[in-house]
Scaffold this motif. Sequence first.
Motif, PDB file in Angstrom:
ATOM      1  N   LEU A   1      46.132  26.855  89.070  1.00  0.00           N
ATOM      2  CA  LEU A   1      46.600  25.518  88.735  1.00  0.00           C
ATOM      3  C   LEU A   1      47.879  25.193  89.501  1.00  0.00           C
ATOM      4  O   LEU A   1      48.871  25.917  89.402  1.00  0.00           O
ATOM      5  N   HIS A   2      47.835  24.097  90.258  1.00  0.00           N
ATOM      6  CA  HIS A   2      48.996  23.684  91.052  1.00  0.00           C
ATOM      7  C   HIS A   2      49.613  22.404  90.499  1.00  0.00           C
ATOM      8  O   HIS A   2      48.922  21.554  89.915  1.00  0.00           O
ATOM      9  N   ALA A   3      50.910  22.267  90.724  1.00  0.00           N
ATOM     10  CA  ALA A   3      51.668  21.119  90.233  1.00  0.00           C
ATOM     11  C   ALA A   3      51.795  20.040  91.310  1.00  0.00           C
ATOM     12  O   ALA A   3      51.501  20.260  92.485  1.00  0.00           O
ATOM     13  N   HIS A   4      52.276  18.882  90.890  1.00  0.00           N
ATOM     14  CA  HIS A   4      52.486  17.785  91.845  1.00  0.00           C
ATOM     15  C   HIS A   4      53.533  18.136  92.893  1.00  0.00           C
ATOM     16  O   HIS A   4      53.504  17.592  93.999  1.00  0.00           O
ATOM     17  N   ARG A   5      54.429  19.056  92.583  1.00  0.00           N
ATOM     18  CA  ARG A   5      55.443  19.468  93.552  1.00  0.00           C
ATOM     19  C   ARG A   5      54.863  20.254  94.716  1.00  0.00           C
ATOM     20  O   ARG A   5      55.552  20.505  95.707  1.00  0.00           O
ATOM     21  N   ALA A   6      53.594  20.677  94.622  1.00  0.00           N
ATOM     22  CA  ALA A   6      53.016  21.564  95.629  1.00  0.00           C
ATOM     23  C   ALA A   6      52.999  20.948  97.021  1.00  0.00           C
ATOM     24  O   ALA A   6      53.183  21.652  98.022  1.00  0.00           O
ATOM     25  N   ALA A   7      52.765  19.645  97.125  1.00  0.00           N
ATOM     26  CA  ALA A   7      52.684  19.022  98.452  1.00  0.00           C
ATOM     27  C   ALA A   7      54.041  19.023  99.149  1.00  0.00           C
ATOM     28  O   ALA A   7      54.160  19.384 100.325  1.00  0.00           O
TER      29      ALA A   7
ATOM     30  N   MET B   1      57.315  12.373  90.381  1.00  0.00           N
ATOM     31  CA  MET B   1      56.614  12.709  91.619  1.00  0.00           C
ATOM     32  C   MET B   1      55.108  12.714  91.371  1.00  0.00           C
ATOM     33  O   MET B   1      54.639  13.333  90.415  1.00  0.00           O
ATOM     34  N   ASN B   2      54.370  12.031  92.221  1.00  0.00           N
ATOM     35  CA  ASN B   2      52.913  12.080  92.210  1.00  0.00           C
ATOM     36  C   ASN B   2      52.458  12.586  93.575  1.00  0.00           C
ATOM     37  O   ASN B   2      52.858  12.040  94.608  1.00  0.00           O
ATOM     38  N   LEU B   3      51.658  13.657  93.584  1.00  0.00           N
ATOM     39  CA  LEU B   3      51.264  14.296  94.844  1.00  0.00           C
ATOM     40  C   LEU B   3      50.567  13.327  95.784  1.00  0.00           C
ATOM     41  O   LEU B   3      50.840  13.321  96.996  1.00  0.00           O
ATOM     42  N   ALA B   4      49.674  12.499  95.263  1.00  0.00           N
ATOM     43  CA  ALA B   4      48.962  11.548  96.121  1.00  0.00           C
ATOM     44  C   ALA B   4      49.926  10.531  96.723  1.00  0.00           C
ATOM     45  O   ALA B   4      49.832  10.194  97.908  1.00  0.00           O
ATOM     46  N   ARG B   5      50.851  10.026  95.926  1.00  0.00           N
ATOM     47  CA  ARG B   5      51.829   9.071  96.438  1.00  0.00           C
ATOM     48  C   ARG B   5      52.699   9.735  97.504  1.00  0.00           C
ATOM     49  O   ARG B   5      52.988   9.122  98.550  1.00  0.00           O
ATOM     50  N   TYR B   6      53.094  10.963  97.270  1.00  0.00           N
ATOM     51  CA  TYR B   6      53.917  11.678  98.246  1.00  0.00           C
ATOM     52  C   TYR B   6      53.193  11.787  99.591  1.00  0.00           C
ATOM     53  O   TYR B   6      53.758  11.488 100.642  1.00  0.00           O
ATOM     54  N   CYS B   7      51.927  12.230  99.561  1.00  0.00           N
ATOM     55  CA  CYS B   7      51.199  12.434 100.812  1.00  0.00           C
ATOM     56  C   CYS B   7      50.975  11.138 101.569  1.00  0.00           C
ATOM     57  O   CYS B   7      51.037  11.105 102.802  1.00  0.00           O
TER      58      CYS B   7
ATOM     59  N   PRO C   1      57.166  16.506  88.476  1.00  0.00           N
ATOM     60  CA  PRO C   1      56.911  17.554  89.480  1.00  0.00           C
ATOM     61  C   PRO C   1      56.125  18.733  88.941  1.00  0.00           C
ATOM     62  O   PRO C   1      55.304  19.312  89.667  1.00  0.00           O
ATOM     63  N   ASP C   2      56.329  19.111  87.673  1.00  0.00           N
ATOM     64  CA  ASP C   2      55.648  20.275  87.114  1.00  0.00           C
ATOM     65  C   ASP C   2      54.363  19.933  86.371  1.00  0.00           C
ATOM     66  O   ASP C   2      53.735  20.818  85.784  1.00  0.00           O
TER      67      ASP C   2
ATOM     68  N   MET D   1      46.736  16.832 103.585  1.00  0.00           N
ATOM     69  CA  MET D   1      48.047  16.644 102.953  1.00  0.00           C
ATOM     70  C   MET D   1      49.180  16.621 103.975  1.00  0.00           C
ATOM     71  O   MET D   1      50.028  15.715 103.973  1.00  0.00           O
ATOM     72  N   ASP D   2      49.213  17.625 104.825  1.00  0.00           N
ATOM     73  CA  ASP D   2      50.366  17.783 105.711  1.00  0.00           C
ATOM     74  C   ASP D   2      50.411  16.755 106.844  1.00  0.00           C
ATOM     75  O   ASP D   2      51.477  16.198 107.122  1.00  0.00           O
ATOM     76  N   PRO D   3      49.279  16.463 107.522  1.00  0.00           N
ATOM     77  CA  PRO D   3      49.347  15.381 108.511  1.00  0.00           C
ATOM     78  C   PRO D   3      49.774  14.053 107.892  1.00  0.00           C
ATOM     79  O   PRO D   3      50.636  13.355 108.434  1.00  0.00           O
ATOM     80  N   TRP D   4      49.191  13.688 106.743  1.00  0.00           N
ATOM     81  CA  TRP D   4      49.532  12.399 106.135  1.00  0.00           C
ATOM     82  C   TRP D   4      50.982  12.363 105.684  1.00  0.00           C
ATOM     83  O   TRP D   4      51.657  11.335 105.829  1.00  0.00           O
ATOM     84  N   ALA D   5      51.490  13.464 105.136  1.00  0.00           N
ATOM     85  CA  ALA D   5      52.890  13.481 104.689  1.00  0.00           C
ATOM     86  C   ALA D   5      53.856  13.341 105.856  1.00  0.00           C
ATOM     87  O   ALA D   5      55.028  13.010 105.657  1.00  0.00           O
ATOM     88  N   ASN D   6      53.359  13.577 107.084  1.00  0.00           N
ATOM     89  CA  ASN D   6      54.179  13.409 108.280  1.00  0.00           C
ATOM     90  C   ASN D   6      53.834  12.136 109.048  1.00  0.00           C
ATOM     91  O   ASN D   6      54.348  11.914 110.145  1.00  0.00           O
ATOM     92  N   GLY D   7      52.939  11.317 108.482  1.00  0.00           N
ATOM     93  CA  GLY D   7      52.543  10.092 109.166  1.00  0.00           C
ATOM     94  C   GLY D   7      51.639  10.324 110.352  1.00  0.00           C
ATOM     95  O   GLY D   7      51.475   9.441 111.199  1.00  0.00           O
ATOM     96  N   ALA D   8      51.035  11.519 110.444  1.00  0.00           N
ATOM     97  CA  ALA D   8      50.157  11.862 111.564  1.00  0.00           C
ATOM     98  C   ALA D   8      48.705  11.551 111.201  1.00  0.00           C
ATOM     99  O   ALA D   8      48.388  11.171 110.072  1.00  0.00           O
ATOM    100  N   THR D   9      47.813  11.729 112.170  1.00  0.00           N
ATOM    101  CA  THR D   9      46.396  11.408 112.002  1.00  0.00           C
ATOM    102  C   THR D   9      45.575  12.677 111.801  1.00  0.00           C
ATOM    103  O   THR D   9      45.740  13.642 112.548  1.00  0.00           O
ATOM    104  N   SER D  10      44.688  12.649 110.816  1.00  0.00           N
ATOM    105  CA  SER D  10      43.770  13.749 110.579  1.00  0.00           C
ATOM    106  C   SER D  10      42.418  13.399 111.176  1.00  0.00           C
ATOM    107  O   SER D  10      41.902  12.303 110.958  1.00  0.00           O
ATOM    108  N   VAL D  11      41.843  14.339 111.926  1.00  0.00           N
ATOM    109  CA  VAL D  11      40.521  14.165 112.516  1.00  0.00           C
ATOM    110  C   VAL D  11      39.613  15.249 111.933  1.00  0.00           C
ATOM    111  O   VAL D  11      39.943  16.432 111.989  1.00  0.00           O
ATOM    112  N   VAL D  12      38.488  14.848 111.364  1.00  0.00           N
ATOM    113  CA  VAL D  12      37.548  15.793 110.758  1.00  0.00           C
ATOM    114  C   VAL D  12      36.175  15.561 111.357  1.00  0.00           C
ATOM    115  O   VAL D  12      35.747  14.417 111.561  1.00  0.00           O
ATOM    116  N   TYR D  13      35.489  16.651 111.651  1.00  0.00           N
ATOM    117  CA  TYR D  13      34.175  16.593 112.298  1.00  0.00           C
ATOM    118  C   TYR D  13      33.052  16.710 111.281  1.00  0.00           C
ATOM    119  O   TYR D  13      33.064  17.589 110.418  1.00  0.00           O
TER     120      TYR D  13
END
Length: 503
Positions: free
Chosen positions: A166-172, A1-7, A146-147, A208-220
């Motif tokens: 310190l967080h692991a790749h499983r965190a996402a 598991m790679n967190l970036a790939r997962y997201c 994952p760890d 992380m969460d919008p992308w992992a759901n295929g949604a769009t993130s908007v940042v100002y």
Amino acid sequence: MNLARYCLTSAAPDPGKSALEVVGPGVDLLETWKFADLTRQVLAVAAGLTASGLDQGDRILLRIGHSSDFPLLFFGAIAAGCVPIPTSSQLTAAETGLLLADSGARLVLHDGKTTLPDDTAITALGPDGIRDLKSATPAGFAETAPDDPAFLIYTSGTSGRPKGVLHAHRAAAARRPMDRGWYGMQRDDRLLHAGAFNWTYTLGAGLMDPWANGATSVVYDGPREPDVWPDLLTRSRATLFAAVPSLYRRILKYGEVTRRSFPDLRHGLTAGEALSVSLYQDWKTRSGRELYEALGMSEISTYLSSSPDVPVKPGSPGRPQAGRKVTLLRETDLRELGETVSFAEVEETGLLAVHRDEPGLMLGYWNNPQETEAAFRGDWFLTGDRARADADGYYWYEGRADDLMNAFGYRVAPEEVERVLAADGQVQEVAVTAVPARDGVSLITAFVVPQDPASFDEGRLAEHAARHLAEYKRPKVYRAVDSLPRTPSGKVKRTVLRQARSS
């Protein structure tokens, strides 16, 4: 598991769909990143970092302001198997130096605008170096377990010195209970997050969460005046909005908010500070939308919340999200170190705790096994938050069990601020605490015993604080006092100081 790939790939999003939109003043669209382009750029950064000689597990300190480079470098580092360290752009050189020394980072990435540590021996890449990383030929995601460590967050410790979480790749993937338990996330959602990229609240809830759901993130990226947000919500077509309670309060005070405002918005999301009943009711009455609160911390993200599936009880942050292993431990059992614990009854105040098997829980405190061990009683991680649970399973927050302050969503240790203020020659003694100013608002207040009351210069002390502390850590109120209230053993009684409401 790679967190970036997962997201970036777990939802199998349409490669041509918008993943990230950056809007600026006047709600002009400054940048649009489609999922395919975003993934390609993240993998280019990963390849560039690997080619530079970094190994998996190497730490990288990020000194990047509010720019799309921040998520590109953060996720690019993780994609390479390195461990990025997000930092606030407000940190001073001294504060940044402490993080650099503690983390043992091999590389600093900076935008040429943020303050750098004084250590000149560390390798640092500025705008030109970052441009080269982004120009590398994309490779694949590193094969991480994952760890394996994924990212390192620094937060205030009870000792007053920042400590690494310190967080692991499983965190996402472990954030999945939030999708229904807080957001009510859908693939076609457009989530606008009010925070800066470098805030972990934004990195998680905003990216992380919008992308992992295929949604769009908007940042100002623009002026932060509160009256801009209603128009921003409308013109960005945001369906979800995430912010701290203090911003909702300012929007209602200074902005035009009616039930006809921002027609695409389903509901608001809030975390980082306790949501007062009056603010919740004001928002719901004027906007006609629900406002769902969540309670969490750097060590685990959010774990209690209300949501479209968990109706709001005003004043409560909600119930444990589905699958979360959360309980309340009797505080009387925690006064002595040991493995034996008992659980609080309904309506009995206890200490919030999370089971060590919770996949979203941190790996531990960086380079600090003693503090990691001390944070557990048996199989339970002690959050430091006090709460009680009602018969319906809703939790009611009762404050911190330690002296950590909450400054607009950031946790700040009073000891860190006190150390800085005490270094000013006009200070004999000082105690810092958050003092309630009005409903739902507390201000960091410094109670100072001056060396010479007649010559005490509050402005000089404030300037001293500005040179050594990030803006959110600085006292907003200074009070000269004759003495500090103390216990018979000499400990400052912060509870007494908190009873003096700010003027």
